[in-house]
Every structure is written in C-alpha cells, then in structure tokens.
Write a protein that holds these residues in place. Structure first.
Motif, mmCIF file in Angstrom:
data_model
loop_
_atom_site.group_PDB
_atom_site.id
_atom_site.type_symbol
_atom_site.label_atom_id
_atom_site.label_comp_id
_atom_site.label_asym_id
_atom_site.label_seq_id
_atom_site.Cartn_x
_atom_site.Cartn_y
_atom_site.Cartn_z
ATOM 1 N N GLY A 123 50.325 44.350 41.843
ATOM 2 C CA GLY A 123 48.862 44.383 41.786
ATOM 3 C C GLY A 123 48.367 44.950 40.465
ATOM 4 N N ASP A 124 47.209 44.542 40.046
ATOM 5 C CA ASP A 124 46.571 45.159 38.885
ATOM 6 C C ASP A 124 45.082 44.900 38.980
ATOM 7 N N HIS A 125 44.310 45.695 38.239
ATOM 8 C CA HIS A 125 42.848 45.586 38.365
ATOM 9 C C HIS A 125 42.230 44.902 37.162
ATOM 10 N N LEU A 134 36.365 41.627 50.833
ATOM 11 C CA LEU A 134 36.311 40.992 49.511
ATOM 12 C C LEU A 134 35.486 41.884 48.584
ATOM 13 N N LEU A 135 36.024 42.171 47.402
ATOM 14 C CA LEU A 135 35.330 43.079 46.476
ATOM 15 C C LEU A 135 34.264 42.311 45.694
ATOM 16 N N ALA A 136 33.192 41.988 46.336
ATOM 17 C CA ALA A 136 32.076 41.240 45.753
ATOM 18 C C ALA A 136 30.941 41.267 46.767
ATOM 19 N N VAL A 139 29.709 45.494 47.927
ATOM 20 C CA VAL A 139 28.851 45.379 46.750
ATOM 21 C C VAL A 139 29.285 46.398 45.704
ATOM 22 N N LYS A 140 29.210 45.984 44.457
ATOM 23 C CA LYS A 140 29.696 46.856 43.392
ATOM 24 C C LYS A 140 28.885 46.600 42.129
ATOM 25 N N HIS A 141 28.819 47.424 41.150
ATOM 26 C CA HIS A 141 29.401 48.742 41.027
ATOM 27 C C HIS A 141 28.233 49.705 41.065
ATOM 28 N N SER A 154 35.946 53.975 46.007
ATOM 29 C CA SER A 154 35.847 54.198 44.553
ATOM 30 C C SER A 154 36.195 52.903 43.829
ATOM 31 N N ASP A 155 35.729 52.749 42.598
ATOM 32 C CA ASP A 155 36.294 51.665 41.795
ATOM 33 C C ASP A 155 37.737 52.066 41.494
ATOM 34 N N TRP A 156 38.543 51.083 41.146
ATOM 35 C CA TRP A 156 39.982 51.312 41.037
ATOM 36 C C TRP A 156 40.306 52.309 39.897
ATOM 37 N N GLY A 166 39.471 39.561 33.345
ATOM 38 C CA GLY A 166 39.494 40.863 34.011
ATOM 39 C C GLY A 166 39.754 40.719 35.494
ATOM 40 N N SER A 167 39.245 41.644 36.276
ATOM 41 C CA SER A 167 39.586 41.664 37.704
ATOM 42 C C SER A 167 39.019 40.483 38.477
ATOM 43 N N SER A 168 38.082 39.748 37.867
ATOM 44 C CA SER A 168 37.507 38.606 38.591
ATOM 45 C C SER A 168 38.304 37.321 38.359
HETATM 46 C C1 BGC Z 1 36.803 46.548 38.572
HETATM 47 C C2 BGC Z 1 36.368 46.196 39.975
HETATM 48 C C3 BGC Z 1 37.510 45.553 40.713
HETATM 49 C C4 BGC Z 1 38.688 46.526 40.723
HETATM 50 C C5 BGC Z 1 39.904 45.989 41.458
HETATM 51 C C6 BGC Z 1 38.108 47.342 38.539
HETATM 52 O O1 BGC Z 1 38.611 47.375 37.246
HETATM 53 O O2 BGC Z 1 35.792 47.290 37.935
HETATM 54 O O3 BGC Z 1 35.279 45.329 39.931
HETATM 55 O O4 BGC Z 1 37.128 45.221 42.007
HETATM 56 O O5 BGC Z 1 39.071 46.767 39.375
HETATM 57 O O6 BGC Z 1 40.501 44.956 40.751
#
Ligand code: BGC
Length: 727
Positions: A46-48, A94-96, A141-143, A220-222, A333-335
C-alpha cells in the motif's frame, strides 16, 4: 466496551495496516480505499501517493471535470458506479469526495477538487456521496479543512478569519454532512489557525459533531497525526495508516491522567459501530465502460468557437501533440486509478493524420484543412506539489505559433485539471477544454469535435487572464483575500466562472421570484438539441458586506431544437445567510436581495428583487487584518542548530547537529528530485510521519532522532536494543 483492555482499545484506534483497521472480538475490520475518480484498490503493497499498483478500475472524470458538467444526476451516477466497484472488491469506505475549495489557482491538487465556489462544491459533493452510499459503501469527505495548497501541506498553518472560513471553506463540508451523512470525515494534514485539524476540538467536536450533527467516524489523513492523545480528545477516532506508536501514546496518556478513558471509549464505540455496517452486496460493474464516455463528454467545456467547430467529416485533419496519442486522463498521487482501458483521441480519429510535434507537425498542418492541436500538462496536476506557474510549457505555445503560421483553422484541445493562462488563444478560432476526463476522454473529445455530441460543460473555476505566482511560506498560508475567492474577487477573467459554449443557443425569459425560489423559461433557439447549465446568483444588500454576487442555485436542462422548458430553482438554508463572526452565528441581513439568472457569472440574463426581513441590519466584514500565523515549533540549540524531534520536518535536518541529517536529506532529495509528488511530500514531512510510513515504532524513531542530533552510537544502540528485545 468492558471486555476490551485499554491496550486493545488503543489498538482499535489505529490502522492494522495501510488500508485496514484491526479486527478484534466484537469489531470487524474496516477496509478503506482511495477515490475520487475511480477505485484505487491496492494489494499488500500500500502507499498513499499512487506509487504502487492497484486493481484495474474504471477511471471516471476527475472532480474538477465532473463539476463542469453542472449535472447532479450524472455526478450521483458516477459516485454510484465507483461505489459498486468498491463493493465488488470488499471495500467498506471509499476515501472521497474531496471538498476543498480551489482558492489558490496553483494548488497541484486542484484537479481533485470540484470548484472555487462553495455552493457548487457542496452540491456536487453531496450528489457524489449519495451515489456512493446508495451502494452500501461508506463515503469519506476530505480534507477537513482549509487544505488549499500542497506546498508544506503537513506543517502549514492556514490562517483564516471565521467569517471566511464558515462561508467559503466549511460550507461544502456542512452541506455534504447534512445532506448526505457520510460514514467518515478525513481531517486535513494542515494546521488551522495554529491547531492541527486532527487535534481541533473546535472543528471536530463543536462544529462537525455539535453544530452539524455528524455521527460517523473521523479519520486522520494518512500520516496526519501528531499528538495522538490530543486528537482523541478532539474526537479524531482513527489514526491511519497503521501506527506502531499510537498504541503506546494512548495508553500512556490514559495512565498519566492526560486522557480520560471515556474519551477513548467514545472513539472505540464509533469505530465498532461503523465496522458493523451491513456489507454491501456485489453488483454488476460491467456496464461502467459504456457510461464513462457519456460522463467525459458532459464535462468538456467549449471555450471558444468562431465557426470552426464542429468539424466536417470530409475535412483533411491534422492531429498534433503527444496528448493525442498518449492521453492524460487523470492527475497524480493518491487518486491515481489503474484504468481498465484508456482511449486516445488518435485511436478515435482514424481518418486524421498524426504528428507528435516538430517540423513533421508543421508540414502536416500545411496540407490539412484543419488542425487539432492537443496541449496541456503531463505531471503538473499532482498531489504533493503545487504548480510553478499559471502557464502552459513554452514549447507547446511555440509549436502553436508555428502551426498557425501555416494553417488558421486550429482547434486547441486542452488536457489539464486546472485553470491556465490562455492569451495564446487570441490567434486561433477554437478552444475546447477537455479537462481530465477519465478513461474515455478521447472518445468524448472526438465526438464533440465532429458534432456527434453537443458540448454542454461550463467552467467550475475562473480562468484568470494571468496569475502571479508569489513565493509561499511553507509554514503558513494567510488567507488575506477573505471572501474574495475565484469569481468573487472581481479580477478580470479570461473565461469566467460558469462559462461554456454550445453548438446551439438558449434564450431565457419570464423570471418570477417569490420567497420559495425563482422560476423562468429557457428555450433552445438553435438548430440542434443541447444541454444548458442555468445558474442563480444572489447579490446581497450592501450592509451584508458580501462579495458582489454568489452562486446559490443551478440546474442543467436538456432541450431539443425549438423546445422550451420552465425551470424552478428553489432557495434553501444557504441562500441568504451570512456569518456574523462577532456573535459567532449565522444571520440574515435585512434588505433587497437581487436574484440574478445567468448563463455564466458574467452573463446575467434575468434579474429580480426580493425584499427580505432578516434578523439584523448588517454583517461585519471579514477581519483579515488580524490574521497572524502561529510559528512552527522547530527547536534549536544555542548555536542555532536544529534539535531533531518527532515533529522536525525532513528538510530542516540539513541544519541539525552532526553530518547525518545533511547526508540523509541530500541523498533522499537527490533520488526523488524528479518525482514531483514524492519530492513535494518528502520536503516538509515530519519525522514522526516518515517513521510511520517506514513502519518504524517509537524506539526506532527515538534512535533516528538521536543520530540526527549527532549522537550516532547512542542512536544505533537504541535501535539495536529495541531489535533485540523484539527478537
Ligand atoms: C491523501 C488522501 C488519501 C490518502 C490515502 C493522502 O496522501 O491526502 O487524500 O486518501 O493519502 O491514500
């Protein structure tokens, strides 16, 4: 609760691994996965930051593109589709959606956010969230909150006055929490007025849970946890990802009396409750690939058309630019989604001749009837770092000039997830902003260019004539613009908020305004059917000290040629309110409110007035002069050398005592220099977070800080003795 020991409770308050919570008797595992433009479901690694692979999933348009559709039903369906894919893979939450406001045009993550406008942001966010949660999967919902740039994101203090915070930066979260009841809220990395969002009692307890009635979990955020005991007190239930020192921090704080066990129990209770949600049923996800082109087509915005579009089928067309062959469909990135299939524009335009660039492109342009030139960003739309400039790469603009010298019929297709400077378009007849449209964006663009689809997207953010990039302080961002964000700030726009052309024309008439809302007629007076995003803005009375106009309602209507429809846009609890910071409450200023119906923020077609008896005579303007950032705690010895602690940002180690910090920083940054997201994230990463990502526990973190403080042997001893103990 009684059956858990304190240690077990503490274990539940931190992830078991990168994506899951712990499974204990009475508490099921909760699995998280990233959105928002598709599912990023990872295996063991896993990674963020979207570095390691993930399961194939449908890549839908980024939030920035989806908002340009102005179509809530479409956004609901996208949320629903992603929810179904999440359910298919056994994901619980789901992180969204991502609900930050695009107030800083260079924010590298703007592509991941819907809009510069809080109302549009909130409505789109609620639609997406309702779609996701209709499948049984929870949304997060974030962030939360005021996370509006990437530079220094883990240490930065966002300094915002309360009126601005409430009206601009919190409104979308409030709307989503009230209208869609998300299973979770993710706190932002940054500090807000001096306090980490993840530790803010005011933000999490008083506002989120108290005022808005949120009853889900706060995560928390990761890597966004600093003082775990403080965050438990604030009601931040879960630390993610797994943290090997969280358990000790919580148990020690309870034993020392700093943290009451009842506070821990509240968090445990909420996590256990969420873990008991019914598992969502597996659904059929095979149709998503067919839905993806429809979405992408509704998200593209036609910014300019002096009669060149739609292109005729029999035209000899030159297709130019690497984006046509190797499409950019999403940000980094994480998306980042692993798309099931990505359709390039080139593969959809079989009849066109292609050249990547250079002299070949110019030769091809010369002998063609029209040129489709694809411009944009490759890599700049990314988490972790902000853009360096508001312009497109010079090389692309130079090629455009060369193409124009040999062919006047140029349509530029812009592939990026953010507003850019477009003065180069004055010399070309057509410009289509494709945005980051997901895996089917090539198909959608081809259909629009040749008139198979009539474009109906409108900008969800202002394209300013230019934007000056000023040097930022990594440790603070002072929001001195107050409420004047995006179109509200009155700066001249090249393409205004809400603007977008169509192959047909719409006429607005018959406005009627009453206490309930505004109704009016829209007629398609052109020759083809099309969709129109109609917008309701309100001009508050002067005594409200509000921006000139504010979006307070919208709808998307689809009309056949010649067809007309009555539209009704209701007012709601957000229509007339202002935040009076002196009294700490929402109020309504008495006076005349102008109700404006427009095709964009700069194209108001109908105007009415509503006299309102509010509850006050006026509202205080935001107090932006008193905004003073809190300094970041970097400890130094008498000689000014940095004393490394768990909170020391990585790049500050180069000023620590001893050489190891310097060497470490130099080596790491040299290796990741070209990788925008990793470099940007690493630079101001606190050591605690670095250790957390590396899977280290508190003794290893202690050993590492000792080494950086010039005590090599003591540090090594701490690490080795810990290892021995473990064996
Ligand atoms: C991001 C989040 C994301 C999390 C997990 C963070 O770096 O800010 O939006 O959900 O990583 O991947």
């Amino acid at each position: 609760m009684k059956e858990y020991s304190l240690e077990e409770k503490a274990r539940l308050l931190s992830g078991r691994d990168f994506w899951n919570t712990a499974k204990l008797c009475g508490a099921d595992r909760i699995r998280f996965s990233d959105g928002p433009s598709g599912l990023r479901m990872q295996g063991k690694k896993g990674d963020h930051l979207g570095i390691n692979g993930s399961m194939p999933a449908t890549c839908f348009p980024a939030h920035s593109a989806l908002a340009a559709s102005w179509n809530r039903e479409l956004v609901y369906k996208v949320g629903e589709s992603i929810g179904k894919e999440a359910a298919f893979y056994g994901v619980d939450v789901l992180l969204a959606p991502d609900l930050n406001v695009k107030s800083y045009p260079l924010n590298g993550r703007n592509f991941e956010y819907f809009s510069e406008d809080p109302y549009l942001n909130g409505k789109m966010g609620s639609a997406y969230l309702n779609g996701v949660q209709s499948t049984g999967v929870g949304g997060c919902v974030k962030h939360f909150a005021a996370n509006n740039r990437e530079y220094g994101r883990m240490v930065c203090d966002s300094v915002v006055d309360e009126r601005t915070l409430r009206e601009i930066y919190l409104t979308a979260f409030e709307m989503a929490v009230k209208d869609a009841k998300p299973a979770a809220v993710m706190t932002a990395y940054n500090r807000l007025n001096g306090v980490y969002c993840n530790e803010s009692v005011w933000l999490l307890n008083d506002i989120l849970r108290g005022e808005w009635g949120f009853d889900g979990i706060v995560v928390s955020d990761w890597g966004g946890t600093h003082d775990r005991a403080a965050s438990v007190i604030a009601g931040a239930d879960l630390e993610m990802p797994c943290c090997y020192f969280s358990k000790d921090e919580i148990t020690e704080a309870v034993k020392s009396g700093r943290l009451k066990e009842e506070e821990v129990d509240k968090c445990v209770g909420r996590i256990v409750k969420l873990s008991h949600r019914d598992k969502p049923p597996r659904a059929d996800i095979s149709g998503h690939k067919d839905f993806a082109p429809e979405c992408a087509a509704e998200c593209a915005v036609l910014l300019k058309n002096e009669g060149l579009l739609p292109l005729k089928q029999d035209m000899k067309v030159a297709l130019v630019g690497g984006f046509a062959k190797k499409p950019v469909i999403q940000g980094g990135g994480s998306s980042r989604v692993n798309p099931k299939a990505a359709v390039s524009l080139k593969s959809c335009l079989k009849g066109a001749k292609y050249a990547c660039g250079g002299a070949k492109a110019v030769r091809l342009a010369k002998k063609s009837d029209a040129v489709i030139y694809c411009m944009g960003y490759r890599g700049e739309d990314a988490e972790g770092a902000d853009r360096d400039s508001y312009s497109l790469p010079e090389k692309q603009i130079k090629l455009l000039e060369k193409l124009r010298a040999v062919n006047k019929n140029i349509v530029v297709v812009l592939f990026c997830g953010c507003a850019v400077e477009t003065s180069w378009d004055e010399k070309i007849p057509a410009l289509l902003y494709a945005g980051l449209g997901g895996q089917a964006s090539g198909r959608a663009v081809a259909d629009i260019l040749f008139g198979k689809v009539n474009p109906s997207g409108k900008l969800a953010e202002t394209f300013f004539k230019s934007f000056k990039c000023e040097k930022q302080d990594p440790y603070s961002a002072v929001y001195c613009n107050g409420l004047m964000v995006g179109y509200r700030n009155g700066e001249e726009a090249k393409y205004p908020f809400g603007f977008g052309l169509s192959y047909t024309e719409f006429v607005y008439s018959n406005l009627r305004v009453n206490e309930k809302g505004a109704s009016f007629d829209v007629k398609n007076v052109g020759g083809v059917s099309g969709g129109e995003a109609v917008q309701l803005y309100i001009r508050y009375p002067k005594n409200a000290n509000a921006p000139d106009i504010q979006l307070k309602g919208f709808d998307k209507v689809f009309l056949n040629a010649g067809e007309s429809k009555k539209v009704f846009i209701p007012f709601d609890e957000y229509s007339f309110r202002s935040f009076e910071a002196k009294e700490g409450k929402w109020v309504e200023a008495s006076g005349s409110y102008e109700i404006l119906i427009g095709a964009s923020s700069a194209d108001i077609r109908l105007c009415g007035v509503l006299e309102r008896k509010g509850d006050c005579d006026g509202v205080s303007a935001p107090d932006t002069l008193c905004l003073i950032p809190e300094s970041y705690p970097i400890l130094r010895d008498k000689k000014g050398k940095v004393i490394a602690t768990a909170e020391t940002p990585f790049c500050e180690l180069k000023n620590a005592k001893g050489v190891w910090g310097k060497i470490f920083v130099w080596l790491v940054l040299a290796v990741v220099r070209k990788k925008r997201t990793i470099y940007g994230t690493m630079e101001y990463l606190p050591l605690r977070t670095l250790a957390q990502y590396g899977g280290f526990d508190s003794s290893i973190l202690k050993g590492i800080t000792e080494i950086f403080n010039g005590k090599l042997f003591r540090g090594l001893k701490t690490i080795i003795s810990k290892n021995k103990k473990d064996k």
